[in-house]
Write an enzyme that holds these catalytic residues in place. Structure first.
Site, PDB file in Angstrom:
ATOM      1  N   LYS A 129      -5.757  14.021  23.398  1.00 37.25           N
ATOM      2  CA  LYS A 129      -6.193  15.412  23.543  1.00 37.25           C
ATOM      3  C   LYS A 129      -6.802  15.524  24.952  1.00 37.25           C
ATOM      4  O   LYS A 129      -7.980  15.852  25.127  1.00 37.25           O
ATOM      5  CB  LYS A 129      -7.213  15.724  22.438  1.00 37.25           C
ATOM      6  CG  LYS A 129      -7.621  17.170  22.319  1.00 37.25           C
ATOM      7  CD  LYS A 129      -6.568  18.040  21.654  1.00 37.25           C
ATOM      8  CE  LYS A 129      -7.043  19.490  21.626  1.00 37.25           C
ATOM      9  NZ  LYS A 129      -5.993  20.429  21.227  1.00 37.25           N
TER      10      LYS A 129
ATOM     11  N   ASP B 198      -5.133   6.239  13.872  1.00 36.60           N
ATOM     12  CA  ASP B 198      -5.460   6.105  12.450  1.00 36.60           C
ATOM     13  C   ASP B 198      -4.908   7.307  11.680  1.00 36.60           C
ATOM     14  O   ASP B 198      -4.235   7.162  10.655  1.00 36.60           O
ATOM     15  CB  ASP B 198      -6.985   6.036  12.303  1.00 36.60           C
ATOM     16  CG  ASP B 198      -7.400   5.814  10.865  1.00 36.60           C
ATOM     17  OD1 ASP B 198      -6.677   5.125  10.142  1.00 36.60           O
ATOM     18  OD2 ASP B 198      -8.447   6.353  10.457  1.00 36.60           O
TER      19      ASP B 198
ATOM     20  N   TYR C  12     -14.192   4.439  17.241  1.00 39.17           N
ATOM     21  CA  TYR C  12     -14.329   3.308  16.330  1.00 39.17           C
ATOM     22  C   TYR C  12     -15.177   2.192  16.923  1.00 39.17           C
ATOM     23  O   TYR C  12     -15.345   1.149  16.302  1.00 39.17           O
ATOM     24  CB  TYR C  12     -12.943   2.727  16.016  1.00 39.17           C
ATOM     25  CG  TYR C  12     -12.259   3.376  14.848  1.00 39.17           C
ATOM     26  CD1 TYR C  12     -11.779   4.672  14.944  1.00 39.17           C
ATOM     27  CD2 TYR C  12     -12.083   2.697  13.643  1.00 39.17           C
ATOM     28  CE1 TYR C  12     -11.143   5.273  13.882  1.00 39.17           C
ATOM     29  CE2 TYR C  12     -11.445   3.290  12.580  1.00 39.17           C
ATOM     30  CZ  TYR C  12     -10.970   4.577  12.697  1.00 39.17           C
ATOM     31  OH  TYR C  12     -10.337   5.156  11.644  1.00 39.17           O
TER      32      TYR C  12
ATOM     33  N   ASP D 144      -2.566  17.590  18.578  1.00 36.25           N
ATOM     34  CA  ASP D 144      -2.371  18.690  17.621  1.00 36.25           C
ATOM     35  C   ASP D 144      -0.894  19.091  17.587  1.00 36.25           C
ATOM     36  O   ASP D 144      -0.272  19.198  16.538  1.00 36.25           O
ATOM     37  CB  ASP D 144      -3.278  19.887  17.941  1.00 36.25           C
ATOM     38  CG  ASP D 144      -3.372  20.186  19.428  1.00 36.25           C
ATOM     39  OD1 ASP D 144      -2.861  19.385  20.240  1.00 36.25           O
ATOM     40  OD2 ASP D 144      -3.943  21.231  19.796  1.00 36.25           O
TER      41      ASP D 144
END
Ligand code: NAD
Length: 359
Positions: free
Chosen positions: A191, A249, A124, A225
């Site tokens: 991740k 988000d 972002y 995930d």
């Protein structure tokens, strides 16, 4: 004492949900002088920008703002005004509590999760290089030479910066929130197995912060995930969740889904001295001006705002009144009815009237 608070109605459904909320907050008896400030696509002609300096100055001066959603047109020149406000004012922590309310239809009950999303870094950051541009080709060549890896020449590039400073202050915010609100655990989510130098750094910095809270607040890590699956299968295992910007988000919407949707999911953005309260949802342009959508998410953001400015009693009364009206299920908007075409659904403003009557 009357307190000055900046009110940014936004666009789309923003003005109607903000007006409904303002009326409810005023009805609690807390004395607020609302300073109206503009932002969004509709005012570009007037100010030459979607985010006038006057609006930022108003927030800086009053230190607290309530904000409606603002549209980000896709494929036009300007970036998100919502992201720009957070970055300009360094509102680094986005707090999104997701709590089940009786009467809101959902596949899940008794959800009580808090998402703490980093607001200033990550993908972002707005550092992007368009496919085909000279600087993009230069960057691709430089990256290829530094990394020894190939990038297709027709690629666009978005940069993902994650810093120790940005992560530590965010994770500290999450832990401090946990301590103050009698929470048990903070889960950091990334991740890191794939992005070792950004998401891996987030975990490393988070672990450093977690050490200061050892014995008080538990700390654990999950991969994004796996976390998505876990939250859908056993949300009761989680408490406060701290994440970098993009994962935060996405996971916010997932958690909003657990409690019955965007219409009931509040939020707030905090800096060191400033706070801007806004719902998770966007401007839902197709419902603009119809007096149809659910004002609850902005109202619950206002409950957080009242708590923040020390009006705890008014915050609790407004929260209880909202909960009562939703639980009764009579004077609620279409999305809170069992059947969305239910002709007994009321409008945004009538739901506000019912909440005021329940205060
Ligand atoms: P959205 O949240 O505006 O709407 C998605 C759908 O959710 C709506 O069509 C509606 O069915 C439902 N919904 C949203 N708010 C609701 C409410 N209060 N009551 C009942 N139902 C509600 O998401 P979108 O369509 O992806 O985005 C529309 C615009 O809003 C885009 O320009 C986007 O960039 C912007 N946006 C702004 C913010 C913000 O201001 N912070 C946040 C998200 C999206």
């Amino acid at each position: 004492m009357t307190r000055n608070i900046t009110l940014i109605p936004g666009d789309g459904i923003g003005p109607e949900v903000c007006e409904a909320t303002r009326r409810c907050v005023d009805a609690t008896g807390v004395k607020i002088n609302w300073e109206i400030a503009e932002a969004g696509a509709d005012i570009i002609e007037k100010y030459g920008t979607p985010l006038p300096k006057e609006t930022l100055d108003s927030i800086r001066k009053n230190k607290v703002a309530l904000k409606g959603p603002i549209t980000t047109p896709i494929g036009t020149g300007f970036r998100s005004v919502n992201v720009a406000i957070r970055k300009e004012l360094d509102l680094y922590a986005c707090l999104r509590p997701c709590r089940s309310y009786k009467g809101v239809r959902s596949k899940y009950q008794n959800i009580d999760l808090v998402v703490v999303r980093e607001n200033t870094e990550d993908l972002y950051a707005g550092i992007e290089f368009e496919e085909g541009k000279a600087e993009t080709k230069k960057l691709i060549a430089e990256i290829e030479s530094l990394s020894g890896k190939n990038i297709r020449e027709d690629s666009g590039i978005s940069i993902k910066p994650i810093s120790i400073f940005g992560t530590k202050r965010l994770v500290k915010f999450a832990f401090d929130y946990a301590v103050k609100n009698n929470r048990k655990k903070v889960t950091a989510v990334t991740k890191a197995n794939i992005m070792k130098f950004t998401d891996g750094l987030f975990f490393a910095a988070a672990r450093e912060v977690a050490k200061q809270y050892e014995g008080k607040i538990e700390y654990e890590e999950r991969l994004i995930d796996n976390m998505c699956m876990q939250l859908v299968q056993k949300p009761e295992l989680y408490d406060v969740i701290a994440l970098p910007n993009l994962y935060g988000d996405i996971l916010s919407d997932l958690c909003a889904g657990l409690i019955g949707g965007l219409g009931v999911a509040p939020g707030a953005n905090f800096g060191n001295e400033l706070a801007v309260f806004e719902a998770i949802h966007g401007s839902a342009p197709k419902y603009k001006g119809l007096n149809k959508v659910n004002p609850t998410a902005v109202m619950l953001s206002a409950v957080m705002m009242l708590e923040y400015i020390g009006e705890s009693d008014a915050a609790k009364r407004l929260d209880r009144a909202i909960a009562k009206v939703i639980a009764e299920g009579k004077s609620v908007t279409y999305d809170l009815k069992p059947n969305r075409d239910d002709p007994t659904a009321v409008g945004t403003s009538q739901m506000a009237d019912a909440i005021i009557a329940a205060l």
